[in-house]
Design a protein around this motif. Structure first.
Motif, PDB file in Angstrom:
ATOM      1  N   TRP A 125       0.857  -1.194   0.000  1.00 52.05           N
ATOM      2  CA  TRP A 125       0.000   0.000   0.000  1.00 52.05           C
ATOM      3  C   TRP A 125       0.889   1.239   0.000  1.00 52.05           C
ATOM      4  CZ3 TRP A 125      -0.859  -3.611   4.164  1.00 52.05           C
ATOM      5  CH2 TRP A 125      -1.883  -4.514   3.903  1.00 52.05           C
ATOM      6  N   TRP A 127      -1.075   7.427   4.341  1.00 51.75           N
ATOM      7  CA  TRP A 127      -1.759   6.996   5.569  1.00 51.75           C
ATOM      8  C   TRP A 127      -1.331   5.592   5.975  1.00 51.75           C
ATOM      9  CZ3 TRP A 127      -4.660   2.606   5.731  1.00 51.75           C
ATOM     10  CH2 TRP A 127      -5.114   2.083   4.526  1.00 51.75           C
ATOM     11  N   SER A 128      -1.194   4.689   4.991  1.00 57.43           N
ATOM     12  CA  SER A 128      -0.796   3.322   5.321  1.00 57.43           C
ATOM     13  C   SER A 128       0.654   3.273   5.777  1.00 57.43           C
ATOM     14  CB  SER A 128      -1.010   2.398   4.122  1.00 57.43           C
ATOM     15  OG  SER A 128      -0.207   2.781   3.011  1.00 57.43           O
ATOM     16  N   TRP A 129       1.509   4.065   5.144  1.00 53.76           N
ATOM     17  CA  TRP A 129       2.897   4.131   5.574  1.00 53.76           C
ATOM     18  C   TRP A 129       3.010   4.674   6.993  1.00 53.76           C
ATOM     19  CZ3 TRP A 129       7.047   5.766   1.459  1.00 53.76           C
ATOM     20  CH2 TRP A 129       7.081   4.801   0.440  1.00 53.76           C
TER      21      TRP A 129
END
Length: 426
Positions: free
Chosen positions: A91, A95-97
């Motif tokens: 991803w 935001w996912s990081w």
């Protein structure tokens, strides 16, 4: 010394392997983030996520250890960290990081707590100072070595992330198969920040500002390199220089720290950091007669700016310990680690938004300005309090800014006991 290293070689090897993986992922954030066209502000949030997780892990890992033990916590954190490193390629969204970085920060903080507890249990007061220095060198060499590994692959694909995950996974084998369980971790709750500031205003303010410097250097250095168009190999060298300077500058700064008013050494080291940042800023349009290759001032600035950060951390810890009673050291140590963590969360955010607003070379403006504030405040504090005579100060101990409260408290106690022993002999 040989016998000491023989007793903890597995732990040190594991730490080097962990830092290889963790050091790769720090730089990969900037490299891959540039490929994904993330802004500096977005990557600053990702960077701050790591230190938010780190601060949270420092608080909750001791509770987990008391419930299920060192080995289970260590293995669980390693598994989560290894999985998170691979998940970065699944991803590619800010935001996912950020979520993954919070998880990795939490895991790394816990790993430090467990590893440093084992290290503490394997040493005696006579060799603890040397062991902490060796531990610092192992961590730093791991981070520097990680930059070399980055030159073997391409950040645009998953190979380097998988490599970092593999390094973290195998790092636990020598540790878990050879290290004996340590006693339960019992950390004192961090002291009230107001009390901490009353005991050592310079230590409190300095540690907070240094947290922002360290997090900005380690988390945003690769972002800076990406935004000014450096190649992947040049960025790896730039980050390696940030950490390489600490190995050499620790020795002379530590030597001065035990012989002069520590506030003068803090002021001087911070001033050197500010001047080196000025050199980095000059690299955007260096005069040809002075720097025919703009990489020269950039690498020099990285060497000295990064090289003064780690010694400043140890200096500020030593100075604070000089001004607090021995019975308050556990709470003070926890308070300093917490204060450093707050600065590390806030610093990259300010750096990212400054780089978006003013351009990538705002990296040096923010770092240089923060170093200058530390220098000026240290100079001001010299007029507010009498210096502790050098003969009455605790010994300087090499510590990296990522050290947990376990190592910070351990170093403070060793330094105090060592100073008392030297005074008794004298």
């Amino acid at each position: 010394m040989t016998r000491m290293l023989a007793s903890v070689w597995a732990l040190l090897l594991g730490i080097v392997l962990i830092m290889l993986g963790n050091g790769m992922h720090f730089t990969l954030m900037g490299l891959r983030g540039g490929i994904e066209e993330f802004s500096a502000a977005e990557l600053s949030i990702v960077t701050s996520g790591y230190f938010l997780g780190f601060l949270t892990g420092a608080r909750f890992t001791p509770v987990l250890i008391q419930r299920v033990g060192h080995v289970r916590v260590f293995a669980a954190l390693g598994s989560f960290m290894s999985a998170a490193l691979i998940a970065f390629t699944l991803w590619a969204e800010p935001w996912s990081w950020t979520v993954l970085r919070i998880i990795i920060g939490f895991c790394m903080s816990g790993i430090y707590v467990v590893a440093e507890s084992w290290l503490n249990n394997a040493t005696t007061n006579e060799n603890r100072g040397k062991m902490l220095s060796v531990y610092m060198i192992a961590q730093t060499l791991g981070i520097i070595g990680a930059q070399g590994l980055l030159t073997l692959g391409d950040a645009a694909n998953a190979a380097l992330f998988i490599g970092a995950s593999i390094l973290v996974s195998i790092s636990f084998a020598p540790i878990l198969l050879s290290v004996q369980p340590a006693p339960p971790v019992q950390l004192a709750k961090p002291g009230n920040l107001r009390n901490l500031f009353t005991a050592s205003p310079l230590g409190t303010i300095g540690i907070f500002l240094l947290g922002s410097i360290y997090a900005s250097q380690s988390g945003m250095g690769a972002v800076f390199g990406t935004e000014i168009g450096l190649s992947a190999n040049q960025i790896a060298l730039f980050v390696a220089m940030l950490f390489g300077g600490a190995l050499l500058l620790q020795v002379p700064i530590g030597w001065l720290s035990d012989r002069l008013d520590r506030r003068k050494v803090i002021c001087g080291a911070a001033f050197l950091g500010a001047v080196s940042c000025g050199l980095g800023w000059l690299a955007q349009s260096p005069p040809d007669w002075l720097f025919p290759d703009p990489l020269i001032p950039l690498m020099g600035a990285a060497f000295f700016a990064g090289g003064t950060t780690t010694p400043l951390y140890a200096l500020l810890l030593a100075y604070t310990n000089d001004n607090v009673p021995a019975e308050e050291m556990p709470a003070i140590s926890g308070g300093l680690v917490f204060t450093f963590g707050l600065g590390a969360i806030i610093g990259p955010l300010g750096m990212g938004f400054a780089m978006d607003a003013l351009g990538p070379f705002a990296f040096w403006i923010v770092l240089g300005g923060t170093f200058a504030i530390i220098a000026l405040y240290a100079f001001y504090r010299m007029s507010q309090r009498q210096a502790v005579p050098a003969s009455e100060t605790d010994a300087y101990v090499n510590l990296v800014p990522t050290a947990s409260a376990v190592a910070v408290e351990d170093a403070a106690n060793w330094a105090a006991e060592n100073a008392e022993a030297e005074e008794a002999v004298g």
